[in-house]
Design a protein around this motif. Structure first.
Motif, PDB file in Angstrom:
ATOM      1  N   SER A 146       3.898   5.101 -10.355  1.00 59.13           N
ATOM      2  CA  SER A 146       3.869   6.136 -11.389  1.00 59.13           C
ATOM      3  C   SER A 146       3.874   7.496 -10.714  1.00 59.13           C
ATOM      4  O   SER A 146       3.266   7.678  -9.644  1.00 59.13           O
ATOM      5  N   LEU A 147       4.579   8.429 -11.307  1.00 60.89           N
ATOM      6  CA  LEU A 147       4.689   9.771 -10.740  1.00 60.89           C
ATOM      7  C   LEU A 147       3.854  10.748 -11.560  1.00 60.89           C
ATOM      8  O   LEU A 147       3.769  10.633 -12.781  1.00 60.89           O
ATOM      9  N   ASP A 148       3.267  11.728 -10.857  1.00 59.10           N
ATOM     10  CA  ASP A 148       2.520  12.757 -11.584  1.00 59.10           C
ATOM     11  C   ASP A 148       3.479  13.870 -12.022  1.00 59.10           C
ATOM     12  O   ASP A 148       4.698  13.765 -11.847  1.00 59.10           O
ATOM     13  N   ARG A 152       0.862  -1.187   0.000  1.00 59.59           N
ATOM     14  CA  ARG A 152       0.000   0.000   0.000  1.00 59.59           C
ATOM     15  C   ARG A 152       0.891   1.228   0.000  1.00 59.59           C
ATOM     16  O   ARG A 152       2.003   1.204   0.554  1.00 59.59           O
ATOM     17  N   LEU A 153       0.397   2.256  -0.658  1.00 51.69           N
ATOM     18  CA  LEU A 153       1.099   3.538  -0.689  1.00 51.69           C
ATOM     19  C   LEU A 153       0.163   4.564  -0.076  1.00 51.69           C
ATOM     20  O   LEU A 153      -0.976   4.723  -0.540  1.00 51.69           O
ATOM     21  N   ASP A 154       0.627   5.226   0.963  1.00 53.04           N
ATOM     22  CA  ASP A 154      -0.198   6.255   1.602  1.00 53.04           C
ATOM     23  C   ASP A 154       0.139   7.603   0.971  1.00 53.04           C
ATOM     24  O   ASP A 154       1.165   8.210   1.274  1.00 53.04           O
ATOM     25  N   ARG A 155      -0.775   8.063   0.102  1.00 49.80           N
ATOM     26  CA  ARG A 155      -0.488   9.291  -0.637  1.00 49.80           C
ATOM     27  C   ARG A 155      -0.647  10.535   0.212  1.00 49.80           C
ATOM     28  O   ARG A 155      -0.221  11.618  -0.202  1.00 49.80           O
ATOM     29  N   THR A 156      -1.229  10.387   1.405  1.00 53.77           N
ATOM     30  CA  THR A 156      -1.273  11.544   2.305  1.00 53.77           C
ATOM     31  C   THR A 156       0.089  11.752   2.965  1.00 53.77           C
ATOM     32  O   THR A 156       0.321  12.783   3.588  1.00 53.77           O
ATOM     33  N   TYR A 178       4.744  13.273  -7.463  1.00 51.80           N
ATOM     34  CA  TYR A 178       4.059  12.491  -6.416  1.00 51.80           C
ATOM     35  C   TYR A 178       3.622  11.136  -6.974  1.00 51.80           C
ATOM     36  O   TYR A 178       3.178  11.022  -8.116  1.00 51.80           O
ATOM     37  N   ALA A 179       3.736  10.124  -6.150  1.00 49.11           N
ATOM     38  CA  ALA A 179       3.546   8.748  -6.610  1.00 49.11           C
ATOM     39  C   ALA A 179       2.135   8.239  -6.368  1.00 49.11           C
ATOM     40  O   ALA A 179       1.450   8.663  -5.431  1.00 49.11           O
ATOM     41  N   SER A 180       1.700   7.346  -7.239  1.00 44.07           N
ATOM     42  CA  SER A 180       0.553   6.477  -6.994  1.00 44.07           C
ATOM     43  C   SER A 180       0.974   5.077  -7.408  1.00 44.07           C
ATOM     44  O   SER A 180       1.896   4.917  -8.215  1.00 44.07           O
TER      45      SER A 180
END
Lengths: 435, 78
Positions: free
Chosen positions: B33-35, B12-16, B39-41
């Motif tokens: 993937s980076l925006d 899991r990736l916590d984007r917060t 920032y990653a998702s």
């Protein structure tokens, strides 16, 4: 259809001829609710009621329209798997400025919501419940109702009231869980979802208060009666906060499946003045005049590429420029996002900058190309739905109103030259409906 | 690829929490993937990590300066 003048004087109304399930004229006392067979059958048979709810087809009213029975079963299964008693949460934190239904329900029918919460706890096996909200008047009403029902021996379930500061992002279900757990009222990333691990790490049912307010009807009258209003896939009635269109906002109870044109007639908005609709509060994006052909149910709105969401419909008049409306709503997202996920606080700020420039006639080809790309690639990149709402807004403006976009780039917009739409909280309804 | 077996690694990736360092995408570009702002998702949220990718993903987990990536607890993968 006969035109009603009810909207001229009243901010809340049921559709003419509809036997209203949710709306009533006066705030409901405990005596009135008991007289209407409220809080009946103090120990409802869990399996029987949940099966009835499943057959009723009740969908969530918070925006996602998720089937209630499926959510309740997921909570039950997680509780069984983990050997923990679940928790039930009534989510009344309505951060959406264009919607007033949740606060209205809590203020006027707190017993209906509490009865629904009691039934939701019964079908999930929850021994502890919470009402989560921000509106002070709603908090007073539901606290008094809880105390009164408990004193009368009608509410055995322990119910705590959790009050937070109002915020757009505070209404998301993981924000409710975090706040009840003592944290900030801001969304968390998933997994875990609340049904897996929520309040006090227990499997948690978080349900919108309007969703819960439908449970006593199913409990009392059964699934077939519930389905007498609405469509097959969107059964029952729903609360619609209708704003814009040059009319004062009104909170309606409508049968699902009502043709949008009939709502316009009821709301006294001439069809020829309508240029579009901002759907589902700020979430589901803009729809052009194709809206005139839709019905107000999940199937029909999905077919035209949008959604009912929380049931808030903001009608755009032919004097409202869709570009300027989108710019104001995007600026709201850029301001009011949780400030947590980089893709969201950067993406909403960047899309807001382009839409402001477009509204003011300063956007170039590269700006529009970036906006178009962001409206595709940023979807799903936030922990909650805020960024998806912003993406829906940008993508729908470009797809539904290409002429308005082109006008802003080529020769300037006549509408914006006369009366520029520019407001911090577009289509905010609280001052009228909750006055 | 793993076939969805109980033993497959999930993350899991916590984007917060993500602060956009981009280390994860440098180590395991197929999974992160980076925006436009870095920032990653997750490229495929909830997907099994293929056995041959586990080393790269573990490097991404260990090198994330803000510990935004974690191995998903088994009870949350069902």
């Amino acid at each position: 259809m006969e035109t009603s003048d009810v909207t001229a004087t009243c901010a809340v109304a049921a559709f003419p001829g509809l036997a209203a399930r949710l709306i009533r004229d006066e705030p409901e006392s405990l005596d009135a609710y008991l007289a209407a067979a409220g809080y009946e059958n103090r120990q409802p048979a869990a399996g029987g009621l949940l099966d009835a709810i499943e057959r009723s087809g009740l969908r969530g009213r918070g925006g996602a329209a998720f089937p209630f029975a499926a959510k309740a079963r997921a909570v039950r299964k997680a509780a069984r798997d983990r050997g923990l008693a679940p928790v039930a949460v009534a989510n009344g934190e309505e951060g959406e400025p264009a919607s007033a239904k949740d606060r209205w329900l809590l203020r006027h029918r707190p017993h209906l919501v509490l009865d629904g919460l009691r039934l939701a706890a019964a079908v999930t096996g929850a021994g502890q419940a919470y009402v989560y909200l921000s509106d002070p008047a709603a908090a007073r009403a539901v606290t008094a109702a809880r105390d009164e029902a408990r004193a009368a021996g009608r509410l055995e379930l322990p119910v705590e009231i959790t009050v937070v500061d109002p915020a757009y992002v505070a209404g998301e279900e993981t924000a409710a869980v975090r706040a009840i757990n003592g944290g900030p009222a801001k969304p968390a990333d998933k997994p875990p979802r609340p049904f897996q691990a929520g309040v006090h790490n227990r499997p948690t049912l978080v349900s919108n208060v309007e969703t819960l307010a439908n449970l006593p009807f199913v409990h009392r009258h059964g699934a077939d009666a519930y389905r007498r209003e609405g469509t097959h896939a969107s059964p029952g009635t729903f609360l619609a906060t209708v704003s814009g269109g040059g009319r004062p906002p009104v909170l309606y109870e409508l049968p699902h499946g009502l043709p949008f044109r009939e709502l316009l007639t009821l709301h006294q908005v001439p069809e020829e003045t309508v240029s579009g609709v901002l759907m589902g509060g700020y979430f589901a994006g803009l729809l052009n005049r194709r809206a005139l052909g839709m019905s107000l149910d999940h199937e029909s709105t999905r077919a035209v590429g949008t959604g009912l969401g929380c049931g808030a419909l903001a009608v755009l008049s032919d004097t409202d420029c869709p570009v300027a409306v989108a710019a104001s709503v995007m600026a709201y997202f850029a301001r009011e996002n949780a400030g947590q996920c980089g893709s969201c606080f950067n993406g909403t700020a960047a899309m807001s900058a382009v839409l402001d420039a477009l509204r003011d006639g300063d956007a170039d080809d590269d700006d529009l190309a970036r906006l178009s790309r962001w409206s595709r690639v940023l979807r799903g990149r936030g922990a909650c739905g805020t960024l998806d709402g912003a993406v829906n807004l940008a993508a729908s403006l470009l797809a539904q109103f290409p002429d308005s976009v082109a006008r802003h780039r080529e020769r300037g917009c006549d509408l914006c030259a006369i009366s520029p739409f520019r407001t911090a909280r577009p289509f905010e309804v609280e001052a009228v409906i909750l006055a | 690829m793993n076939d969805g077996s109980e033993d497959a690694m999930k993350i899991r990736l916590d984007r917060t929490i993500c602060d956009g360092f981009g280390t994860c995408a440098a180590h395991a570009p197929r999974h992160f993937s980076l925006d436009d702002w870095g920032y990653a998702s997750l490229a495929a949220p909830g997907a099994d990590i293929a056995a041959e990718d586990e080393d790269a993903v573990n490097r991404a987990i260990l090198d994330c300066p803000v510990h935004a990536i974690t191995v998903l607890a088994r009870e949350l993968t069902r």
